[in-house]
Motif scaffolding. Structure first.
Motif, PDB file in Angstrom:
ATOM      1  N   ILE A  26      11.228  -7.486   7.504  1.00 28.61           N
ATOM      2  CA  ILE A  26      11.757  -7.459   5.883  1.00 28.61           C
ATOM      3  C   ILE A  26      10.347  -8.264   5.788  1.00 28.61           C
ATOM      4  CG2 ILE A  26      11.836  -7.387   3.317  1.00 28.61           C
ATOM      5  CD1 ILE A  26      14.887  -5.688   4.177  1.00 28.61           C
ATOM      6  N   PHE A  27      11.090  -9.695   5.641  1.00 29.63           N
ATOM      7  CA  PHE A  27       9.780 -10.846   5.304  1.00 29.63           C
ATOM      8  C   PHE A  27       8.281 -10.536   5.821  1.00 29.63           C
ATOM      9  CE2 PHE A  27      13.706 -13.706   4.001  1.00 29.63           C
ATOM     10  CZ  PHE A  27      13.081 -13.417   3.561  1.00 29.63           C
ATOM     11  N   PHE A  28       8.443  -9.601   7.317  1.00 29.85           N
ATOM     12  CA  PHE A  28       7.461 -10.102   8.649  1.00 29.85           C
ATOM     13  C   PHE A  28       6.317  -9.090   7.549  1.00 29.85           C
ATOM     14  CE2 PHE A  28       5.080  -7.849  12.027  1.00 29.85           C
ATOM     15  CZ  PHE A  28       4.273  -9.046  12.520  1.00 29.85           C
ATOM     16  N   ILE A  29       6.810  -8.044   7.072  1.00 31.41           N
ATOM     17  CA  ILE A  29       6.076  -7.059   6.447  1.00 31.41           C
ATOM     18  C   ILE A  29       5.130  -7.437   5.778  1.00 31.41           C
ATOM     19  CG2 ILE A  29       6.081  -4.737   5.690  1.00 31.41           C
ATOM     20  CD1 ILE A  29       8.281  -3.786   7.770  1.00 31.41           C
ATOM     21  N   ILE A  34       0.906  -9.034   2.258  1.00 34.36           N
ATOM     22  CA  ILE A  34       0.030 -10.758   1.423  1.00 34.36           C
ATOM     23  C   ILE A  34      -0.671 -10.996   2.088  1.00 34.36           C
ATOM     24  CG2 ILE A  34       1.110 -13.546   0.770  1.00 34.36           C
ATOM     25  CD1 ILE A  34       3.506 -11.949   0.430  1.00 34.36           C
ATOM     26  N   ALA A  35      -0.960 -11.665   3.054  1.00 36.43           N
ATOM     27  CA  ALA A  35      -2.092 -11.896   3.783  1.00 36.43           C
ATOM     28  C   ALA A  35      -3.139 -10.208   4.475  1.00 36.43           C
ATOM     29  CB  ALA A  35      -1.817 -11.922   5.444  1.00 36.43           C
ATOM     30  N   MET A  36      -2.825  -9.317   4.070  1.00 37.00           N
ATOM     31  CA  MET A  36      -4.376  -8.161   3.822  1.00 37.00           C
ATOM     32  C   MET A  36      -4.987  -8.707   2.870  1.00 37.00           C
ATOM     33  SD  MET A  36      -4.119  -6.658   6.541  1.00 37.00           S
ATOM     34  CE  MET A  36      -5.086  -4.923   6.657  1.00 37.00           C
ATOM     35  N   THR A  37      -4.089  -8.695   2.231  1.00 36.01           N
ATOM     36  CA  THR A  37      -4.363  -9.260   0.296  1.00 36.01           C
ATOM     37  C   THR A  37      -5.412 -10.132   0.238  1.00 36.01           C
ATOM     38  OG1 THR A  37      -2.375  -7.548  -0.532  1.00 36.01           O
ATOM     39  CG2 THR A  37      -3.488  -8.866  -2.469  1.00 36.01           C
ATOM     40  N   VAL A  38      -4.923 -10.707   0.924  1.00 37.90           N
ATOM     41  CA  VAL A  38      -5.366 -12.300   1.035  1.00 37.90           C
ATOM     42  C   VAL A  38      -7.062 -12.011   1.003  1.00 37.90           C
ATOM     43  CG1 VAL A  38      -6.094 -15.200   1.277  1.00 37.90           C
ATOM     44  CG2 VAL A  38      -3.205 -13.675   0.069  1.00 37.90           C
TER      45      VAL A  38
END
Length: 167
Positions: A26-29, A34-38
């Protein structure tokens, strides 16, 4: 193979290793989202910055190639008392063609209304080409007062020249 007893079915739920793996997944997803949004936000900002830089460099390039010089004699400014016009001369000393429609003229820091200015070339051209002299006839309601004055002619990209003169 033996069938699982009802006591064995709760074994998966009580397994701490599976619980830890699910939490990590869950944390990995969440981290990937979040990385894709940034990345999406940063990409838009970088594209905007790239566009602004390209536009700014084009304007700077035009400014470097543009230059004008007021070549009137500051001691003798022609004045036609019949038509109430002062005449100034300016030369395109740069390397670009200029459109006189976008020139601004200031006298003593005040913008002269384009309706009161008539610009013409000696060779009846449409554009102010490098090396050409521009005749600027400025109509006034009253003669300028005796004393020191300043004319400034500015091009569309901000290049300008000024001259102090005396009447």
């Amino acid at each position: 193979m033996a069938f699982l007893k009802s006591a064995d079915t709760h074994c998966f739920i009580k397994d701490k290793k599976a619980e830890t793996a699910i939490t990590h997944m869950i944390f990995f997803i969440a981290a990937i989202i979040i990385a894709m949004t940034v990345i999406a936000v940063m990409s838009a900002n970088v594209q905007s910055l790239t566009g602004a830089t390209a536009s700014s460099s084009k304007v700077l390039s035009e400014q470097i190639k543009t230059d004008i010089t007021i070549i009137s004699d500051p001691k003798i400014i022609p004045y036609d008392s019949t038509s109430k016009e002062y005449t100034f001369y300016a030369k395109n000393t740069g390397r670009t063609d200029l459109d006189t429609e976008y020139l601004d003229v200031f006298i003593d820091g005040l913008h002269v209304d384009p309706e009161n200015i008539e610009m013409e070339f000696f060779d009846q051209d449409v554009l102010w080409r490098p090396g050409d002299t521009l005749v600027v006839n400025m109509k006034v309601t009253d003669e300028m007062t005796t004393g020191d004055h300043r004319i400034l002619i500015a091009t569309e990209n901000g290049k300008s020249d000024s001259m102090d003169f005396r009447i």
